[in-house]
Design a protein around this motif. Structure first.
Motif, PDB file in Angstrom:
ATOM      1  N   GLU A  34       0.837  -1.165  -0.085  1.00  0.00           N
ATOM      2  CA  GLU A  34      -0.154   0.122  -0.096  1.00  0.00           C
ATOM      3  C   GLU A  34       0.929   1.217   0.156  1.00  0.00           C
ATOM      4  O   GLU A  34       2.071   1.172   0.322  1.00  0.00           O
ATOM      5  N   VAL A  35       0.469   2.307  -0.492  1.00  0.00           N
ATOM      6  CA  VAL A  35       0.964   3.603  -0.477  1.00  0.00           C
ATOM      7  C   VAL A  35       0.313   4.474   0.805  1.00  0.00           C
ATOM      8  O   VAL A  35      -1.104   4.625   0.334  1.00  0.00           O
ATOM      9  N   ILE A  36       0.932   5.220   1.468  1.00  0.00           N
ATOM     10  CA  ILE A  36       0.330   5.997   2.322  1.00  0.00           C
ATOM     11  C   ILE A  36       0.830   7.557   2.060  1.00  0.00           C
ATOM     12  O   ILE A  36       1.776   7.605   1.728  1.00  0.00           O
ATOM     13  N   SER A  37      -0.345   8.509   1.811  1.00  0.00           N
ATOM     14  CA  SER A  37      -0.063   9.926   1.473  1.00  0.00           C
ATOM     15  C   SER A  37      -0.288  10.510   2.756  1.00  0.00           C
ATOM     16  O   SER A  37      -1.199  10.720   3.343  1.00  0.00           O
ATOM     17  N   ILE A  38       0.870  11.608   2.813  1.00  0.00           N
ATOM     18  CA  ILE A  38       0.898  12.224   3.885  1.00  0.00           C
ATOM     19  C   ILE A  38       1.194  13.945   3.619  1.00  0.00           C
ATOM     20  O   ILE A  38       1.881  14.171   2.941  1.00  0.00           O
ATOM     21  N   PRO A  39       0.061  14.499   4.022  1.00  0.00           N
ATOM     22  CA  PRO A  39      -0.125  15.926   3.405  1.00  0.00           C
ATOM     23  C   PRO A  39       0.948  16.909   4.359  1.00  0.00           C
ATOM     24  O   PRO A  39       1.531  16.438   5.476  1.00  0.00           O
ATOM     25  N   SER A  40       1.295  17.919   3.779  1.00  0.00           N
ATOM     26  CA  SER A  40       2.503  18.789   4.415  1.00  0.00           C
ATOM     27  C   SER A  40       2.269  19.266   5.644  1.00  0.00           C
ATOM     28  O   SER A  40       3.162  19.190   6.785  1.00  0.00           O
ATOM     29  N   VAL A  41       0.953  19.552   6.292  1.00  0.00           N
ATOM     30  CA  VAL A  41       0.542  19.659   7.525  1.00  0.00           C
ATOM     31  C   VAL A  41       0.948  18.940   8.622  1.00  0.00           C
ATOM     32  O   VAL A  41       0.955  19.197   9.812  1.00  0.00           O
ATOM     33  N   SER A  42       1.209  17.289   8.241  1.00  0.00           N
ATOM     34  CA  SER A  42       1.550  16.431   9.079  1.00  0.00           C
ATOM     35  C   SER A  42       2.923  15.897   8.868  1.00  0.00           C
ATOM     36  O   SER A  42       3.174  14.976   9.499  1.00  0.00           O
ATOM     37  N   PHE A  43       3.777  16.627   8.109  1.00  0.00           N
ATOM     38  CA  PHE A  43       5.113  16.025   8.104  1.00  0.00           C
ATOM     39  C   PHE A  43       5.876  15.787   9.387  1.00  0.00           C
ATOM     40  O   PHE A  43       6.349  14.817   9.508  1.00  0.00           O
ATOM     41  N   ASP A  44       5.781  16.595  10.051  1.00  0.00           N
ATOM     42  CA  ASP A  44       6.530  16.695  11.549  1.00  0.00           C
ATOM     43  C   ASP A  44       5.969  15.574  12.210  1.00  0.00           C
ATOM     44  O   ASP A  44       7.022  14.719  12.777  1.00  0.00           O
TER      45      ASP A  44
END
Length: 83
Positions: A34-44
């Motif tokens: 699977e591929v998980i997509s992480i938006p920039s707001v959640s990077f940290d």
């Protein structure tokens, strides 16, 4: 090429430096990919999570059948780098 935590750090750092909207993490869990997509707001928060939950070889510390198999960042088109 075997991925390491340094690849993880470099991917998040590259995403921040390039103002990428997403980091994509390819996971294999017991034969299922699977591929998980992480938006920039959640990077940290997500970078910290992965650093704590995965070994240096990007194998989950609680379940050795779960591992990170790909990392990239960018726009949704970057998903072709993982699949």
């Amino acid at each position: 090429m075997t991925l390491t935590k340094q690849h993880l750090v470099n991917t998040f750092e590259g995403a921040r430096n390039n103002n990428s909207p997403y980091v994509f993490v390819g996971i294999e869990a017991e034969g299922i990919k699977e591929v998980i997509s992480i938006p920039s707001v959640s990077f940290d928060a997500k970078e910290q999570f992965y650093n704590n939950a995965y070994s240096n070889k990007l194998v989950h510390v609680m379940n050795s059948k779960v591992k990170i198999i790909g990392l990239t960042h960018g726009y949704p088109e970057a998903l072709t780098d993982l699949v």
